[in-house]
Scaffold this active site. Sequence first.
Site, short mmCIF file in Angstrom:
data_model
loop_
_atom_site.label_atom_id
_atom_site.label_comp_id
_atom_site.label_asym_id
_atom_site.label_seq_id
_atom_site.Cartn_x
_atom_site.Cartn_y
_atom_site.Cartn_z
N LEU A 81 0.83 -1.21 0.00
CA LEU A 81 0.00 0.00 0.00
C LEU A 81 0.87 1.26 0.00
O LEU A 81 0.62 2.19 -0.78
CB LEU A 81 -0.92 -0.03 1.23
N ALA B 76 2.76 -2.08 8.96
CA ALA B 76 1.98 -3.08 9.72
C ALA B 76 2.68 -4.41 9.66
O ALA B 76 3.50 -4.65 8.76
CB ALA B 76 0.59 -3.23 9.09
N TYR C 205 -3.61 -11.49 14.04
CA TYR C 205 -3.53 -10.33 13.14
C TYR C 205 -4.73 -9.42 13.40
O TYR C 205 -4.59 -8.22 13.66
CB TYR C 205 -3.52 -10.82 11.68
N1 LIG Z 1 -2.76 -6.17 1.38
C1 LIG Z 1 -4.04 -6.33 1.65
O1 LIG Z 1 -4.80 -6.94 0.85
C2 LIG Z 1 -4.65 -5.74 2.92
C3 LIG Z 1 -5.95 -6.15 3.28
C4 LIG Z 1 -6.53 -5.60 4.42
C5 LIG Z 1 -5.83 -4.67 5.17
N2 LIG Z 1 -4.56 -4.31 4.82
C6 LIG Z 1 -3.89 -3.31 5.67
O2 LIG Z 1 -3.27 -2.33 4.84
C7 LIG Z 1 -2.07 -1.85 5.45
C8 LIG Z 1 -0.90 -2.02 4.50
O3 LIG Z 1 -0.72 -3.39 4.22
P1 LIG Z 1 0.25 -3.91 3.07
O4 LIG Z 1 -0.48 -4.95 2.30
O5 LIG Z 1 0.87 -2.76 2.36
O6 LIG Z 1 1.36 -4.65 3.98
P2 LIG Z 1 2.85 -5.07 3.56
O7 LIG Z 1 2.98 -5.14 2.08
O8 LIG Z 1 3.18 -6.27 4.38
O9 LIG Z 1 3.73 -3.82 4.06
C9 LIG Z 1 3.94 -3.61 5.43
C10 LIG Z 1 4.88 -2.43 5.60
O10 LIG Z 1 5.11 -2.28 7.01
C11 LIG Z 1 6.52 -2.24 7.22
N3 LIG Z 1 6.91 -2.77 8.52
C12 LIG Z 1 6.78 -4.02 9.00
N4 LIG Z 1 7.35 -4.11 10.22
C13 LIG Z 1 7.85 -2.87 10.51
C14 LIG Z 1 8.56 -2.34 11.61
N5 LIG Z 1 8.91 -3.08 12.69
N6 LIG Z 1 8.90 -1.02 11.58
C15 LIG Z 1 8.58 -0.25 10.51
N7 LIG Z 1 7.94 -0.72 9.42
C16 LIG Z 1 7.58 -2.02 9.42
C17 LIG Z 1 7.10 -3.10 6.12
O11 LIG Z 1 8.48 -2.81 6.00
P3 LIG Z 1 9.53 -3.93 5.43
O12 LIG Z 1 9.40 -3.86 3.93
O13 LIG Z 1 10.83 -3.44 5.92
O14 LIG Z 1 9.11 -5.25 5.99
C18 LIG Z 1 6.26 -2.63 4.94
O15 LIG Z 1 6.73 -1.40 4.46
C19 LIG Z 1 -1.94 -2.63 6.77
O16 LIG Z 1 -2.46 -1.85 7.81
C20 LIG Z 1 -2.79 -3.87 6.55
O17 LIG Z 1 -3.27 -4.38 7.77
C21 LIG Z 1 -3.95 -4.82 3.71
#
Ligand SMILES: NC(=O)c1ccc[n+]([C@@H]2O[C@H](COP(=O)([O-])OP(=O)(O)OC[C@H]3O[C@@H](n4cnc5c(N)ncnc54)[C@H](OP(=O)(O)O)[C@@H]3O)[C@@H](O)[C@H]2O)c1
Length: 289
Positions: A12, A59, A124
Amino acid sequence: MEIVVTGCTGRLGRSLIREWQGEHVLHCLGREDLDFGEPAGLERKLEGLCFDGLVNCAAMADIECCESHLREAQLINAESPRVLARVCAQRGARLIHFSTDYVLDGTREGLKSEGAAVRPLNQYARTKWAGEESVLEENADAIVGRVSWLFGTEPDGIVESVFRSARRGEDLRAVADKFSKPTSVQEIGRMVLALLGRPDLGGLFHLTHPGEPESWWSIATKVVRAGYEAGLLKHCPEVHPEVMERAERLRVARPVHTAMDPARLRTDLHWQGVGWEEEVRLRLGSLSG
Ligand SMILES: NC(=O)c1ccc[n+]([C@@H]2O[C@H](COP(=O)([O-])OP(=O)(O)OC[C@H]3O[C@@H](n4cnc5c(N)ncnc54)[C@H](OP(=O)(O)O)[C@@H]3O)[C@@H](O)[C@H]2O)c1
């Protein structure tokens, strides 16, 4: 606008940055800039930055990882967002924090608006729900935006994965008894900018398209049909339906009916919204090269 985007390496975060670059001043922060595993250090690290809005895309979003690393999940998904909410409240900056449809009670069919019951089934969802509560406790003006099944992302989301598998001629299977809604990150980008510009609106929002619940199977079926009709697939492959209970990769409990109704976007922001199918057609066009 001057916007901090955390989680800038994730699906995202990366997509929002791509959408907003050039139009806004962006401060893109990754794990090495702000470690969400250490909430106590976040306030000091944000001190030197000037911003009107903070969009929190960081996240622990991997469901299996949250089961095995619960303490870290609590810090990243709940305790660090609380600190961000406090910092934004002190500075008078807008905060957009993302959550998930997985917090919802998925026992009953149908669309769920923001007032619907919550019933997290896995770690989660529990930590994300705790994050929603801690953000709004600290900062009632913050926006918590629940999203679901993102596409238009890098790496691939559901739409891209299905389309690429179909192009490679692979056997297509998808779970047909779990329901939510696919959501385009491009549309989320537009919604978030609109919300950043409305400081009178705060609280929980369902950030998704209008429309009815879909299963992974119905989405996959519609994606391959759209690809075929656009001349991007030579034939329209069948997608074989699967049952969630038998899908080995989905061992951690997941809710069944969590399709969200974007009720507050409609009533408070007067957001008309586009159908997800329309966004899929645009996305497939950009993947066809
Ligand atoms: N993807 C979906 O379909 C979906 C569905 C429902 C809700 N969401 C929500 O949307 C939001 C974004 O999700 P996403 O799909 O973009 O997740 P993602 O691709 O897993 O990205 C997570 C991000 O958080 C960072 N992160 C993880 N641990 C961290 C830490 N200790 N300190 C700082 N940064 C950290 C990661 O950095 P690294 O690259 O360094 O690991 C990455 O930049 C979240 O709130 C998620 O719950 C997503």
